[in-house]
Every structure is written in structure tokens, then in C-alpha cells.
Design an enzyme around this catalytic site. Sequence first.
Site, mmCIF file in Angstrom:
data_model
loop_
_atom_site.group_PDB
_atom_site.id
_atom_site.type_symbol
_atom_site.label_atom_id
_atom_site.label_comp_id
_atom_site.label_asym_id
_atom_site.label_seq_id
_atom_site.Cartn_x
_atom_site.Cartn_y
_atom_site.Cartn_z
ATOM 1 N NE ARG A 202 -14.319 42.141 8.789
ATOM 2 C CZ ARG A 202 -14.519 40.878 9.124
ATOM 3 N NH1 ARG A 202 -13.602 40.234 9.777
ATOM 4 N NH2 ARG A 202 -15.641 40.263 8.809
ATOM 5 C CB CYS B 174 -9.620 45.365 20.676
ATOM 6 S SG CYS B 174 -9.975 46.617 19.431
HETATM 7 S S1 SF4 Z 1 -7.307 49.296 18.264
HETATM 8 FE FE1 SF4 Z 1 -7.895 51.076 19.500
HETATM 9 S S2 SF4 Z 1 -9.699 50.381 20.612
HETATM 10 FE FE2 SF4 Z 1 -8.681 48.514 19.897
HETATM 11 S S3 SF4 Z 1 -7.285 47.907 21.597
HETATM 12 FE FE3 SF4 Z 1 -6.107 49.218 20.186
HETATM 13 S S4 SF4 Z 1 -6.326 51.281 21.100
HETATM 14 FE FE4 SF4 Z 1 -7.943 50.026 21.984
#
Ligand code: SF4
Length: 543
Positions: free
Chosen positions: A97, A63
Site C-alpha cells: 500500500r 479479506c
Molecule cells: S490472504 Fe490469508 S487471511 Fe486473507 S483470505 Fe487469503 S488465506 Fe485468508
Amino acid sequence: MDNVSSKNNNFNPTAVKDELLKIYPVKVLRKRSKSIVINDNEATPEIQANVRTIPGIISQRGCSYAGCKGVVLGPTRDIVNLTHGPIGCGFYSWLTRRNQTRPPTDSSENYMPYCFSTDMQENEIVFGGEKKLRMAIQEAYDLFHPKAIGIFSTCPVGLIGDDVHAVAREMSATLGINIFGFSCEGYKGVSQSAGHHIANNQLFKHVIGKNDQKHEGKFKINLLGEYNIGGDAFVIEELLKRCGITLVTTFSGNSTYDQFANSHMADLNAVMCHRSINYVADMIEKKFGIPWIKVNFIGAAATAKALRKIAAYFGDAELINRVEHVIADELEAVRLAQEDVRTRCAGKRAMLFVGGSRAHHYQELFKEIGMEVVAAGYEFGHRDDYEGRAVLPTIKVDADSRNIEELDVEADPLRYEPRRTVEQIETLTNSGMEFKDYDGLMNDMAEGSLVIDDISHSEMEQLIDIYKPSVFCAGIKEKYAVQKMGVPCKQLHSYDYGGPYAGFEGAINYYREIDRIVNSRVWALIKAPWQKYPELQACYTTA
Ligand code: SF4
């Protein structure tokens, strides 16, 4: 499936593509078809990239928050990187990472071993989390007294509307340190690429250019897009030092706040991962007059080329000579390792589906030991990463891209200083130096190889079934699914437990590791549970 390969393993890429697509409904097939192209070295084909993943398809992507916090800011050691959100987001982007750092002393600031999060709960989702964020900033300050704190927004923060920037301004005024927020909610943009852009914009607005300290050294560069996975940056730093090149800042491997603040004092920006950071190179050039070139320190030949390119930019005879000595010093060991490993690896097949430049850079290493990359693609690349920057004017700006702030950058009235005159740039260009340029992945891939953007899990499994590669390079989300198919998976986001792979020393490490991986007989012995028991039977019990 019979028509996809002949007995001598000459694959028919068109038939393979049809095979990958045929399980999809017509609408999905049409969309995915544009993201799967057959490489043609004569006329680079257009690939569909940086578009939303089709709902229902399992993607490799991360994301926007992961790109911002995990990738760009994650490797900095003295900025407290505070995730405003549920603990899962923070944990996901922390230390998965294997970024490394070397503080100058044991007591120097190093917050990388910590995972800072507001640990948002249902209560904050209902009543708002700004109060908890203020308390978390205060607590981090009281404990560590850092120079700077970055606040990273996650999906719930965007959904409830917490204003991380207002809290950052307020707490910055109270505590007297640099505190800045990132609107990098996970759903912004189509992949982690949006997060890189958001991270770079905020670094540019809040940190770069804040420290005018001058450096010793005649040849000063910044290295952009190198994140010190498995110690890569340490190898590059050492190489540059041996050549007499001063490294002012790395974005962001082994970096500090002061280095970022001081990066405008360098005379050249050398860009490794084009995708994650080309914005910073462009913005620094506009504001401070520092030109940028693309380099690659993955692969022995690529490392030698990168060092020569940097030396040619400065045009100093002594530097050019020193660089040649360092290269000559290293190449004998590289040659011996290549010769040895080639005897066992040449002709074997690899696939790379990773990152936004790594799927390109690592092809150098496979070529050096005679392995063939039959298919590759990016998780978060844009068309220019595949086709080269020449296509930039033809890329349509869609709603997702418009979602990300474009900074209006102008020359700094006091500190803009072109490091090379127009005539000097012209002379260097005429002698073969390419400024602000990147030819993209397709340019280096073999005719007829498959290039796939945002590969789906189903396409990945079918590719493995058809080509039976000796190694598949990807990330943790793919690793165990691939290995259950009897194919080793090498993680190139974290390097598993290996590395460094950069520079000459890293290339030798990589050859040897790939040799061990692809020649291990254990993979032929693996049977996934569904191969042993294709059908599971069960019944309801009445007890
Ligand atoms: S990790 Fe957190 S910020 Fe990223 S998509 Fe999932 S809920 Fe959303």
C-alpha cells in the site's frame, strides 16, 4: 448495445445497466441489479451494499485480515505486527500500500520495513500452531524489544482453532509488554470492512486511553482514517502545524503506539475515511466526550473546507484568521495549476472503483480539473457510505455483521469530559456545523451517473467498453487488465509511484499526474494480444 449511447455521447444509464446485467443467469441478475443504481439527486436511491460477493464472480475485494492488518495496523511503525499464518497472507498485506512513516531519528523504532509472520506450514495445520506463535513472539521480542505486539489471525488459524488471544495474554505476562490478538480470519465478514471493525475494537480495548500525558497547544485534534499513502499524512501534518493546530494522533498514518494510547487527550476527532473508522470516533465520543466531524483533505476546495470546519469548531478568532491566511497562501498556486491542466483535461471521463471513501474523495480532484466521473463505487462500502448516515436506522443487521463484536462502551467514570456543552453543540449546529454526520457518495455524484457496489470484473470491462473513460481508478488487481484495454489505470490504494495527493500541494501533484496520464498518446497504440489474434489455434503433438 446501440441504445446505450447516442452519437453525442449522452449515455442512457438504464440501457447501460441492462447491458451489464444481461450476461448473468436470472438469479444472479436479480441480486446484482440491486447493487447497480442510477444516481438520482432528488430521491437518493437505495443501494445493496456490504453483502457477500456471489460465488463465481471475480470481485475487487480484499479479506478481513487484509483490512485489519494491512489497512488499520499496517501504517504503525513501532508495533510489531505479526501475522499468524502462511507467508503469502503476510506478504500480501505488507508494503503493497506504500504507507510511509517518519521516525524522529534514524535509530528510532520502525518495523514497517519488516514482514513478521509465523510462516505456518502443513505441520502446524495438523498439530496446531500455538507453539510456533509463542516462539515467534519470543524471537520478535528478543530481536527488537518492542512496546507492543499485535497478532493477526488468518484463515488457517481460524480453521484449526489456535487461540491467539490466550497466547497473547500468556506472552504479555511473561514479557511484560502489551500483546494483543485480532480474530480477523480472512473469511470473517464480507470484505476488508469487517477487518477494520475488528482492528478498531482491539485498539480501543487494548491501547486507546492508556497514556494520560497532556499536550501543549490550544487546538488539539486527532485525524482518523488517514493512512499516509504516498506521504499524504506528511502534507496534512504540515498544514495543520502552519495553522497552529496540534495533531495528537493519526489513525494510523505515520503513527506510534504512544500516540494511540494518548488519543483521548484531544478535543476533536476529524474523520477522513468514514468507512474504516467511524466506530472509533463513536466509541471515543461515548467514553471520553470528544465530538467528531467528517473532513476531507483530498481536493483543494475540500482541504480549505476541512480547515475552516476545524477552526469553526474551536471558534477562536486568531485561529480562524491564521487558517484563512494559510488557505490564501496556497490557493493561487492551485488556481494556476487548475487553469493550465483544465485546458487539456476538461470534459474527459473518469471512473473510480476503490476503497470505502476514496471513490468519493477523489471526485473532488477530478471536478477541479473539469473531468466528469461517470461511474463509481466502493469495494467495501456500506449503505451509509453511499446514501449518508441518515439511513443507519434502516440498515438490517445480518448474520455477517453479527459475526463482528459490538463493544458495549460507557462513559469513563474518571476521564469522561464533554469537550463542548450541549448548548455549544447546538449553537455550532445552528451555524451549519455537522457533527457525527456524513452525506455519502451519491450526494456528490451527478444525476444519471452509475453507482455500483462491489463491481465485478465483467461489469468493469463492459463499462470501459461502453464509456471509454480516459482514466480508470482502482487497485493492483484491476490495473493490468484495464491497461490491456488501452485505458490507463491509476491505483488509488497505493498511488503507483506517485503522491502525495492530499492538501493543496497534493492536489497540484494529482492534476499534473492525471494530465500526463489522460493525454499520453501511448494508450491509443496499445493492442491486447486477443485484439491482434482473436483466435488461438493449437493441436496436440504426437511427439
Ligand atoms: S490472504 Fe490469508 S487471511 Fe486473507 S483470505 Fe487469503 S488465506 Fe485468508
